[in-house]
Structures are given as C-alpha cells and as structure tokens.
Design an enzyme around this catalytic site. Structure first.
Site, mmCIF file in Angstrom:
data_model
loop_
_atom_site.group_PDB
_atom_site.id
_atom_site.type_symbol
_atom_site.label_atom_id
_atom_site.label_comp_id
_atom_site.label_asym_id
_atom_site.label_seq_id
_atom_site.Cartn_x
_atom_site.Cartn_y
_atom_site.Cartn_z
ATOM 1 N N PHE A 201 0.829 -1.213 0.000
ATOM 2 C CA PHE A 201 0.000 0.000 0.000
ATOM 3 C C PHE A 201 0.862 1.260 0.000
ATOM 4 O O PHE A 201 0.629 2.191 -0.773
ATOM 5 C CB PHE A 201 -0.917 -0.042 1.234
ATOM 6 C CG PHE A 201 -1.681 1.226 1.480
ATOM 7 C CD1 PHE A 201 -2.923 1.424 0.902
ATOM 8 C CD2 PHE A 201 -1.171 2.221 2.319
ATOM 9 C CE1 PHE A 201 -3.637 2.593 1.137
ATOM 10 C CE2 PHE A 201 -1.871 3.377 2.564
ATOM 11 C CZ PHE A 201 -3.110 3.567 1.971
ATOM 12 N N ASP A 202 1.874 1.320 0.869
ATOM 13 C CA ASP A 202 2.729 2.504 0.978
ATOM 14 C C ASP A 202 3.415 2.814 -0.346
ATOM 15 O O ASP A 202 3.410 3.949 -0.827
ATOM 16 C CB ASP A 202 3.815 2.285 2.034
ATOM 17 C CG ASP A 202 3.265 1.984 3.403
ATOM 18 O OD1 ASP A 202 2.400 1.095 3.516
ATOM 19 O OD2 ASP A 202 3.704 2.632 4.361
ATOM 20 N N THR A 203 4.015 1.780 -0.935
ATOM 21 C CA THR A 203 4.758 1.968 -2.171
ATOM 22 C C THR A 203 3.840 2.456 -3.288
ATOM 23 O O THR A 203 4.183 3.385 -4.028
ATOM 24 C CB THR A 203 5.432 0.651 -2.594
ATOM 25 O OG1 THR A 203 6.324 0.228 -1.561
ATOM 26 C CG2 THR A 203 6.201 0.818 -3.891
#
Length: 409
Positions: A201-203
């Site tokens: 999700f972050d990437t």
C-alpha cells in the site's frame, strides 16, 4: 459507535475531541500486549510536544485476540483516542479506511512498535500543515539517519528500494518505513486508485504521488528495529514483487490516470527564468554533452588529418587547441547562456586552462603509449585519446561551470 458502509465496512468508536489538525493512525492486528504502552506513550508525547489539536485512531483489522477490547479501553481512558474496527485483515485496508473517514486535514500513521523516535513526528507533519509539501515519509536510508537493525533486514530494505528505483523510477529513498503522513485532500484523490490492501500500500501510494507531481518530504529518522516483529519477510517480499509488476503494467498501459492527476494535483511550474539564465545543472549537462560530442569528433578528424604530416604530438596539440577555442565559445553561448563581450577574455583564458589540462592528459597518455609500444596502431592511439579526452571533458565542465555559471547580480 458509527458504522461505515461500503466494501470497507467498519465500526468506529469516537471520542469527544473535535477539530483535530492531525490524525495519527495505528494499524494493528493481534497486538493486545503492545497496543496499550504504544498509545499511552504516543499520547503523552503529542500532549507535551505537539502544538496543535490531535487525534489517535487505532485501526484494528480483524484481530482475534483482545486487541479490540484494549483499544476500546484506551478510547475511554485517553481524550482524543478513537477506535476503528474492520472485519478484514490488511494494513493497507485499515489505513485507507481510517484516512478516508477522518476529518483531520493532515493524516499520519506509524507502526505499533514505535520503532521510530517520536521526536521526528513534528518535522514529519510540519511541511504538510504549512502546505509546503503533500506527503511526508520517514527515511532510514538517509546519511544522517541512525538505525539499529539486523543485517538481513538492512540488505532486504536497500535491495527493495533499489528495485523500485530501477523498475518504477522511484525517487523517494525509503518506501517501507512505517512512519508517513499525507494531506487529507491529497489522500482523497489518491486512495481510490490504490489497489493494494497489504504492505505494498505505501509503495503504491508514493509512486502515484510522485507520478502526479506531488512534493514528497523526507525526514531522516532514528529507528530501532523491533526484534519481536511478526512480519513474514518472504511472503511480504513476494507480494511486493507482484505489486511492482501490477503497478508497472498499469503505468505502462495507461490504466492509471496519471496525466489527469498531474493536471489536478501537481504543482504549477515555476516562473520562466530571466533571459540568458540556464534553468539548471541537468540542462547544462545535456548541452555540454552535445557540444562535447561535436568537439571530440572535430578533434579526432583534425588529428587524423594532420597526423601524417606533423606527427602524433604536434597533431594532437593543433587539434586540441583549435577545438578548445571553439568548445569554449560554444559552451559560453549554448551551455551557460552567456552572450556579449563581457568577460569574454576571462572565459577564454579559463577555456585555455582547461585546454592545458586536456593537453597534459592526452599528451601524457600518448607518451605512455609510445613508451610501452614502439609503433602502436592508429586505432590504439585513437582509443587512448578518446579515454583521455573523456577525463579531460569532465574537468573542463567543472572548470567552465565554476567560471562561467551565470549568477544574477
């Protein structure tokens, strides 16, 4: 308790605090032991050091132990603590649900183990509160970061970020650090486009933000790894690789509306620079390289044309001198944007200094070659001169930029 409808069905337990500027989300799954100390420590830090109203949201994603009960107890104990419960697992899913439902203008998250020194929290969110930046990330890979973790995790982290740079052209340094923040208006536009509900999700969020032309602020952090972390490194790595492949295909095929995002969210271009002022180093390097290629070709042609009549060293001197004068004039006008006769003598003197260094390098290289080989082939001479000229070219750019780089008075 308020129910949220839709695919991320969740239940939120609200506190009485309103008007929070910052909402810090703690995503948890089966963290009944660590959750209480984490939230109390974070709450105490924010109360003492954070100058704006805040909220802490515990985002429980499908815990099967006593995590939810602990979270609800904290909600009743500490002002400004809320609880969001989801029936499905996934850190990305929990963050997306919590951020989408929040009323705070700045949203952040950190891992429950509080591996990051909390002193970095205000530097993380301050550029978002001021409007200077759109997202902010903590980075463990900056030179000034101080990190305590095992070699295995260090190697995996650096390899992953290198992979992102190569595969997705990422320009941020640390995609996986569990310490990030985003402006709520930006999150509202990006979150519907993020498909991953787990660790990728972050990437995915950061790559979308970069492609949309948003400013990502990076804060060096002090980080002490949690030895009791239950993250499955192999499974997470495989999921990340699948995510990179999926996101790369979406970007290549145009499935993601990157152009529309950039038009809507990207920062406006800077005002055009004044006349004759180069836009910066990248443009200067491109123009210098083009002039350098033309100069090198002219130099080699002159050397070959005069080599037979003059010999190697005189031909090298003549060819280098003529192309050095022409190179200085071309770089003065094309690379550094300088016209007119002001300082022209000084600039050519600097060019001749660079010529002297180039002559020393090329003549020295020829001398060494002829000392080693009595009668070297013409192709070998040319190859040696090309290498020597490459070194001389780097020195020439440095010297010319120091002397000619246009500065406004």
């Amino acid at each position: 308790m308020t129910a949220l409808s839709g695919p991320r069905a969740a239940v939120r337990t609200r506190s009485t605090t309103t008007g929070a500027v910052l909402d810090v989300v703690i995503p948890v799954h089966n963290e009944e032991i660590d959750l209480g100390p984490c939230v109390r420590r974070l709450h105490a830090h924010l109360t003492e050091h954070f100058p704006y109203p805040f909220r802490i949201t515990v985002a429980d994603n499908a815990s099967v132990d006593g995590t939810l009960a602990v979270a609800n107890g904290l909600c009743g104990e500490l002002p400004g603590v809320e609880v969001l419960h989801l029936d499905a697992k996934g850190r990305g899913r929990a963050l997306s649900a919590a951020w989408s439902a929040s009323s705070a203008p700045v949203l952040a998250y950190m891992d429950v183990d509080l591996s990051t020194d909390l002193a970095a929290l205000l530097p993380l969110v301050a550029p978002l509160i001021s409007g200077h930046s759109d997202l902010a990330i903590g980075t463990r890979l900056a030179r000034t970061s101080r990190v305590v973790r095992g070699a295995k995790r260090e190697v995996i982290s650096r390899a992953y970020n290198l992979l992102l740079r190569g595969a997705l052209f990422a320009r941020f340094s640390d995609a996986q650090c569990g310490f990030k923040a985003i402006r709520a208006d930006v999150a509202a536009e990006l979150l519907p486009l993020v498909r991953d509900t787990g660790w990728f999700f972050d990437t995915e969020l950061l790559v979308l933000a970069q492609r949309a032309g948003l400013r990502i602020h990076e804060v060096p952090v002090d980080w002490v790894d949690d030895p009791d972390s239950r993250v499955d490194i192999v499974a997470t790595a495989l999921a990340d690789l699948r995510g990179i492949g999926r996101l790369g295909r979406a970007l290549l095929t145009g499935a993601l509306p990157v152009a529309e995002l950039r038009a809507q969210l990207g920062r406006a271009p800077l005002a055009a620079p004044p006349a004759q002022v180069p836009v910066g180093l990248p443009g200067q390097l491109v123009r210098f390289a083009a002039v350098g290629v033309a100069s090198t070709l002219a130099y080699l042609l002159l050397f070959v044309a005069t080599r037979g009549a003059l010999g190697a060293q005189p031909a090298n001197l003549l060819a280098l001198f003529l192309t050095a004068v022409a190179n200085t004039a071309a770089n003065r006008r094309l690379t550094f944007g300088i016209t007119g006769s002001r300082h022209v003598g000084r600039h050519h003197a600097q060019g001749l200094l660079a010529f002297g260094l180039g002559l020393a390098l090329t003549s020295g290289a020829l001398a060494v070659l002829h000392a080693a080989v009595a009668a070297p082939a013409r192709s070998v001479e040319l190859a040696v001169l090309v290498v020597a000229n490459l070194v001389a070219t780097v020195l020439r750019f440095v010297l010319l930029r120091l002397g000619m780089h246009h500065r406004r008075s």
